[in-house]
Design a protein around this motif. Structure first.
Motif, short mmCIF file in Angstrom:
data_model
loop_
_atom_site.label_atom_id
_atom_site.label_comp_id
_atom_site.label_asym_id
_atom_site.label_seq_id
_atom_site.Cartn_x
_atom_site.Cartn_y
_atom_site.Cartn_z
N ALA A 1 -13.92 35.07 105.25
CA ALA A 1 -14.85 34.77 106.33
C ALA A 1 -15.54 36.05 106.80
O ALA A 1 -16.73 36.04 107.13
CB ALA A 1 -14.12 34.10 107.49
N MET B 1 -12.88 29.29 100.06
CA MET B 1 -12.55 29.93 101.34
C MET B 1 -11.11 30.46 101.38
O MET B 1 -10.67 30.95 102.43
CB MET B 1 -12.73 28.94 102.49
CG MET B 1 -14.17 28.65 102.88
SD MET B 1 -15.21 30.11 103.18
CE MET B 1 -14.48 30.82 104.65
N GLY B 2 -10.37 30.33 100.30
CA GLY B 2 -9.01 30.86 100.29
C GLY B 2 -8.00 29.99 101.00
O GLY B 2 -6.89 30.44 101.30
N LEU B 3 -8.37 28.76 101.29
CA LEU B 3 -7.44 27.85 101.96
C LEU B 3 -6.55 27.14 100.95
O LEU B 3 -5.49 26.62 101.29
CB LEU B 3 -8.20 26.82 102.80
CG LEU B 3 -8.97 27.41 103.99
CD1 LEU B 3 -9.95 26.40 104.55
CD2 LEU B 3 -8.01 27.87 105.07
N ARG C 1 -7.21 36.60 101.64
CA ARG C 1 -6.91 35.74 102.78
C ARG C 1 -8.20 35.13 103.32
O ARG C 1 -9.25 35.73 103.24
CB ARG C 1 -6.23 36.55 103.88
CG ARG C 1 -4.93 37.20 103.47
CD ARG C 1 -4.37 38.04 104.61
NE ARG C 1 -4.12 37.21 105.77
CZ ARG C 1 -2.95 36.63 106.03
NH1 ARG C 1 -1.94 36.80 105.21
NH2 ARG C 1 -2.79 35.89 107.10
N THR C 2 -8.06 33.93 103.90
CA THR C 2 -9.22 33.23 104.44
C THR C 2 -10.00 34.09 105.43
O THR C 2 -11.23 34.14 105.40
CB THR C 2 -8.76 31.93 105.13
OG1 THR C 2 -8.14 31.11 104.15
CG2 THR C 2 -9.92 31.18 105.75
N GLU C 3 -9.26 34.78 106.30
CA GLU C 3 -9.96 35.57 107.33
C GLU C 3 -10.76 36.72 106.70
O GLU C 3 -11.83 37.08 107.20
CB GLU C 3 -9.01 36.06 108.42
CG GLU C 3 -7.71 36.66 107.97
CD GLU C 3 -6.58 35.63 107.84
OE1 GLU C 3 -6.85 34.49 107.42
OE2 GLU C 3 -5.43 35.99 108.13
N ARG D 1 -8.76 31.01 111.48
CA ARG D 1 -8.88 31.85 110.28
C ARG D 1 -10.31 31.80 109.73
O ARG D 1 -10.82 32.79 109.21
CB ARG D 1 -7.88 31.40 109.22
CG ARG D 1 -6.45 31.57 109.67
CD ARG D 1 -5.48 31.00 108.66
NE ARG D 1 -5.47 31.82 107.45
CZ ARG D 1 -4.99 31.40 106.29
NH1 ARG D 1 -4.50 30.20 106.17
NH2 ARG D 1 -5.01 32.19 105.25
N LEU D 2 -10.94 30.63 109.84
CA LEU D 2 -12.33 30.52 109.38
C LEU D 2 -13.26 31.38 110.23
O LEU D 2 -14.36 31.71 109.81
CB LEU D 2 -12.79 29.06 109.43
CG LEU D 2 -12.14 28.13 108.41
CD1 LEU D 2 -12.58 26.69 108.66
CD2 LEU D 2 -12.48 28.54 106.99
N MET D 3 -12.82 31.74 111.45
CA MET D 3 -13.61 32.63 112.30
C MET D 3 -13.28 34.09 112.01
O MET D 3 -13.62 34.98 112.79
CB MET D 3 -13.33 32.36 113.79
CG MET D 3 -13.39 30.92 114.23
SD MET D 3 -15.04 30.26 114.22
CE MET D 3 -14.85 28.94 113.03
N ALA D 4 -12.55 34.36 110.93
CA ALA D 4 -12.18 35.71 110.52
C ALA D 4 -11.11 36.34 111.41
O ALA D 4 -11.00 37.56 111.48
CB ALA D 4 -13.40 36.64 110.42
N ALA D 5 -10.33 35.52 112.12
CA ALA D 5 -9.23 36.05 112.92
C ALA D 5 -7.90 35.71 112.26
O ALA D 5 -7.74 34.62 111.73
CB ALA D 5 -9.28 35.46 114.33
N ASN D 6 -6.97 36.65 112.29
CA ASN D 6 -5.65 36.43 111.71
C ASN D 6 -4.72 35.89 112.81
O ASN D 6 -4.38 36.60 113.74
CB ASN D 6 -5.14 37.77 111.18
CG ASN D 6 -3.73 37.67 110.63
OD1 ASN D 6 -2.99 36.73 110.93
ND2 ASN D 6 -3.36 38.64 109.82
#
Lengths: 288, 246
Positions: free
Chosen positions: B84, B54-56, B79-81, A182-187
């Motif tokens: 990001a 970061m929305g976590l 959302r985190t994604e 998710r930190l890589m912007a992927a769901n």
């Protein structure tokens, strides 16, 4: 004696290539997504009957039909994953309940096929499939060669997709650390949905290959449950190359056993190989 | 080249896990091109704050937003994604690499977001330049590397996303002292190179203050002290008593 051996090995290689196509969908679901999709053989039977229907009604070559139907199977797989995710995975209930869910899906596919097509054997009659090709003492029908080649082609496409694309790499990463993904912007849910769709789409092709090799009936999927799990684990979870190697190894072992000890022994080979692998190398041939 | 990073603003943020109040009315900002240190010992809310940005972690109250060209983009609740995707990259505590993928695959996953994909070839070359060890081990599994190498990979992976704001959570944890100093220097270097704004949560006061323009000290989830310069932090009474224990 040598002729018999050579023929058995070649037949085993071809059979193994087909097994690889049957297993790859499970390898994706189980190895990359941690989803124990016990219903995969059921999806393969759906694919086999869809290809049979297309051949019977419109005269389409079953393998062409299997490839044409992959988008439908992809969407169906994505929907099944959504249901599984909302009902089990999101609640942290994925273990035993998830397994029961896929067991139910397996029976559902079988019952639907029984109602639609009855319990009779169905086959396709494509004259080119009976052509024998070979060299020296070895001769094999196209009925076996074509599925082998189609399976290898499917593996090549999948390997490229999983190793060379952003989505493919995300699919291989998703079970390792969802938060990092998710930190890589992927769901992660979207990634898994697409991956499961791909896994089920392979069942459309694998089913068509099954139909090409031998006549089918709705309950045949059950014969493959043990074998596909054995191959997936033997190859090493998370490695498609391992799946291919394990499938071919098993195909050759089964073929040799059937030739020299009798066909009734060949089912024992899969589980024998699995037991040995679990003792000697639990992570599988190419497992990481 | 002017710095085009947005301003990051946190306003009245409160968050907690159940009855525990991890953050209480925290207000701070990160200006374009700044390095800001979040100081405080473990358990005082630094990670919660970073995770809330970061929305976590879902905040109970307050706002987080980006400010750019007079426009505000709210982050809290996204959302985190999605966060990001706006160009915020986090080097998370514990690194959180993909252990069964290779070094190179980890880096390429860093470039997953749309804006970063086209830059991946240049960025990966720059990362290999800055961290030669990653180049040597590009085909190795990330999980087989040493702690220091993994921390470098985590930083490099964050840079692959072409971020505008870099959040770093406890970069020194688990590293030998000499590696800590090197890591902190590296963060300062990449900040200059890519003209980033950096918000860094760090327990190691001396190391963090070495590269920080200014900083905040968190105690029990509240900002107890704001140092407008690194010197103000060094000379603060609070830092001496509560934090350094002298």
């Amino acid at each position: 004696m040598f002729d018999l051996l050579a023929n058995a090995i070649v037949a085993g290689l071809l059979l193994g290539g087909f097994y690889a196509a049957v297993t790859v969908g499970l390898s994706i679901a189980f190895g990359f997504l941690d989803i124990v999709n016990i219903a995969h053989p059921g999806f393969i039977m759906l694919g086999a009957f869809a290809a049979w229907f297309a051949n019977d009604q419109w005269g389409i070559d079953p393998i062409v039909a299997g490839v044409l139907f992959t988008p439908i199977f992809f969407v169906a797989g994505a929907i099944v994953y959504r249901v599984y995710h909302v009902s089990f995975e999101r609640r942290g209930d994925a273990g035993l309940r998830g397994l029961a869910f896929f067991f139910g899906v397996l029976f559902l596919t079988e019952v639907v096929l029984l109602l639609l097509f009855s319990a009779d054997y169905r086959g396709v009659d494509m004259p080119y499939l009976e052509t024998m090709i070979g060299a020296g003492p070895v001769a094999v029908p196209l009925r076996m060669v074509v599925p082998f080649l189609v399976s290898l082609a499917m593996f090549a496409v999948l390997q490229l997709a999983f190793n060379r694309t952003f989505l493919g790499r995300a699919i291989r990463a998703v079970s390792q650390d969802q938060l990092a993904l998710r930190l890589m912007a992927a769901n992660p849910v979207r990634v898994k949905e697409i991956a499961f769709g791909i896994a089920v789409a392979t069942a459309s092709v694998a089913g068509a290959l099954l139909l090409t090799i031998a006549p089918i009936d709705p309950s045949m999927g059950r014969d493959y449950i043990g074998r596909v799990f054995a191959i997936a684990v033997l190859g090493g979870l998370g490695s498609l190359t391992g799946t291919l190697l394990a499938a071919i190894t098993l195909g050759v072992a089964e073929s040799l056993t059937a030739t020299f000890y009798g066909p009734s022994w060949s089912p024992a080979v899969a589980f024998g190989a699995l037991l040995i692998a679990l003792v000697v190398r639990p992570s599988g041939l190419l497992g990481r | 080249m002017p710095i085009s990073a947005p301003r990051l603003v946190v306003e009245g943020l409160s968050a907690g896990y159940g009855a525990v109040r991890a953050l209480e009315d925290v207000t701070l900002s990160l200006e374009p091109g700044e390095t800001v240190a979040l100081l405080g010992t473990s358990g005082n809310g630094k990670s919660t704050l970073i995770n809330a940005i970061m929305g976590l972690v879902r905040p109970r109250a307050g706002a987080v937003y980006l400010e750019e060209d007079g426009r505000r983009t709210a982050l809290a609740g996204s959302r985190t994604e999605a966060i990001a995707d706006l160009g915020l990259a986090l080097v998370p505590e514990g690194r959180r690499l993909f252990p069964k993928l290779t070094v190179e695959e980890n880096l390429l996953l860093g470039a997953y977001r749309g804006a970063a994909r086209a830059l991946r070839v240049d960025r990966i070359a720059e990362c290999f330049d800055a961290f030669p060890v990653l180049k040597d081990r590009r085909r190795q599994l990330a999980g087989n590397m040493s702690g220091g190498e993994q921390q470098m990979l985590a930083l490099a992976r964050a840079l692959m996303s072409a971020p505008r704001i870099l959040l770093v959570d406890e970069p020194s944890v688990g590293l030998a002292p000499i590696l800590v100093a090197r890591m902190i220097d590296t963060i300062a270097a990449v900040k200059e190179r890519y003209r980033l704004s950096v918000l860094m949560a760090e327990q190691n006061f001396h190391q963090a203050v070495r590269i920080a323009d200014r900083g905040y000290v968190l105690v029990h989830g509240r900002i107890e002290f704001e140092g407008r310069t690194a010197n103000e932090l060094r000379n603060s009474e609070l830092v001496r008593t509560y934090y350094l224990g002298t």
